[in-house]
Design a protein around this motif. Structure first.
Motif, PDB file in Angstrom:
ATOM      1  N   GLN A  39     -15.684   2.504 -55.351  1.00  0.00           N
ATOM      2  CA  GLN A  39     -14.384   1.869 -55.178  1.00  0.00           C
ATOM      3  C   GLN A  39     -13.314   2.688 -55.900  1.00  0.00           C
ATOM      4  N   PRO A  40     -12.098   2.744 -55.404  1.00  0.00           N
ATOM      5  CA  PRO A  40     -11.563   2.016 -54.251  1.00  0.00           C
ATOM      6  C   PRO A  40     -11.664   2.784 -52.940  1.00  0.00           C
ATOM      7  N   GLU A  72     -15.043   0.773 -48.935  1.00  0.00           N
ATOM      8  CA  GLU A  72     -14.740  -0.641 -48.794  1.00  0.00           C
ATOM      9  C   GLU A  72     -15.721  -1.320 -47.845  1.00  0.00           C
ATOM     10  N   LYS A  73     -15.817  -2.636 -47.959  1.00  0.00           N
ATOM     11  CA  LYS A  73     -16.640  -3.409 -47.022  1.00  0.00           C
ATOM     12  C   LYS A  73     -15.995  -3.398 -45.649  1.00  0.00           C
ATOM     13  N   ILE A 126     -10.320   6.848 -47.461  1.00  0.00           N
ATOM     14  CA  ILE A 126     -11.078   5.599 -47.570  1.00  0.00           C
ATOM     15  C   ILE A 126     -12.050   5.458 -46.410  1.00  0.00           C
ATOM     16  N   ARG A 164     -15.137   2.824 -44.607  1.00  0.00           N
ATOM     17  CA  ARG A 164     -15.694   1.476 -44.506  1.00  0.00           C
ATOM     18  C   ARG A 164     -17.216   1.570 -44.569  1.00  0.00           C
ATOM     19  N   LEU A 177     -20.810   0.535 -53.261  1.00  0.00           N
ATOM     20  CA  LEU A 177     -19.475  -0.064 -53.269  1.00  0.00           C
ATOM     21  C   LEU A 177     -18.922  -0.146 -54.687  1.00  0.00           C
ATOM     22  N   GLU A 223      -5.433   6.734 -48.984  1.00  0.00           N
ATOM     23  CA  GLU A 223      -5.798   5.953 -47.797  1.00  0.00           C
ATOM     24  C   GLU A 223      -6.441   6.828 -46.727  1.00  0.00           C
TER      25      GLU A 223
END
Length: 274
Positions: free
Chosen positions: A269-270, A273-274, A12, A14, A265, A9
């Motif tokens: 992934q993952p 992210e959008k 990650i 956006r 994307l 996390e």
């Protein structure tokens, strides 16, 4: 608690939203460009060194000014030479892609994570103001730990085992890409004294196109390499179109290779992210 998920996390990203974040993004680019314009400049024979930051291992992230493109017939007057501790003296796209493609062979998960780190770097996700009010690449302690773990637990042994090489440190690599992209913005979005982003400016020229190309080309090449490896295992047919598509992209766009947002994307992934 799923420790791996918690660690992931931290990395990650956006997908960049130009409508919501575009103005702030340009303001940050302008701040960096105008800072660089004012760096002291020597001669090409006696370049002046400006240290941007010092890494925790003591290595310096710096520019030498002027750079070689100031010698062109039509010069880029503010061009500089980016470097980290003299470890990137001769690095160009070829060396950057080689480093990333080797990582794709070592481990696909690490490859995707590092491409997302580059995506975050492109859009200043991990940039903050330092004590001198200068915008700098300053990842959080949690993200630095994640970067260090990638280096120690995956990359270091991976380079040795698969390629019999010792490569540059990941954190140094990320800092080098940051100032390389900074220099690209300086070259294409400045006049003699100021940053220039007019309404007609192609705003992705410079930093964005540079980093997205550094991300996109290795993705396409890694797909071709993975296809060869899998086809060899099963005596299947190698899909040569995977590499000819890459070549065609470079031919059509004069050296740029930028995947669409849906393509990024899908592959990243993952972690994207959008």
């Amino acid at each position: 608690m799923n420790i791996e998920r918690t660690e992931n996390e931290k990395i990650i990203a956006r997908l960049f939203n130009s409508r919501a974040d575009g103005k702030n993004f340009i303001e940050k680019r302008v701040k960096l460009i105008e800072e660089a314009i004012n760096f002291q400049q020597g001669t090409f024979e006696e370049q002046v060194k400006t240290v941007i930051k010092q890494l925790i291992n003591g290595k310096e992230v710096y520019f030498l000014k002027p750079g070689k493109e100031t010698l062109r017939k039509v010069p880029n007057i503010h061009d500089m030479s980016p470097n980290v501790a003299h470890d990137f003296d001769r690095w160009a796209f070829e060396q950057i892609w080689e480093y990333l493609i080797k990582i794709s062979i070592i481990q696909q998960a690490a490859f995707k994570k590092i491409l997302v780190l580059l995506y975050r770097l492109c859009y200043f996700t991990d940039h903050k103001l330092d004590v001198n009010n200068n915008l700098r690449y300053l990842p959080s302690q949690g993200l630095l730990t994640h970067i260090n773990n990638l280096e120690l637990l995956v990359l270091r042994d991976g380079f040795t085992e698969k390629f019999k090489t010792e490569e540059v440190c990941l954190l140094e690599f990320l800092n080098f890409i940051d100032i390389l992209a900074w220099n690209e913005d300086v070259k294409y979005h400045s006049n003699v004294t100021n940053a220039v982003f007019s309404d007609n400016t192609k705003k992705n020229v410079g930093r964005v196109n540079t980093i997205l190309t550094l991300i996109s080309a290795p993705i396409l090449i890694s797909k071709f390499i993975s296809n060869i490896i899998e086809s060899t295992k099963t005596n299947g047919v190698i899909d040569v179109k995977l590499i000819t598509t890459t070549i065609q992209k470079f031919t059509k766009t004069r050296g740029l290779c930028i995947l669409s947002n849906p393509q990024l994307l899908e592959f990243l992934q993952p972690y994207l992210e959008k």
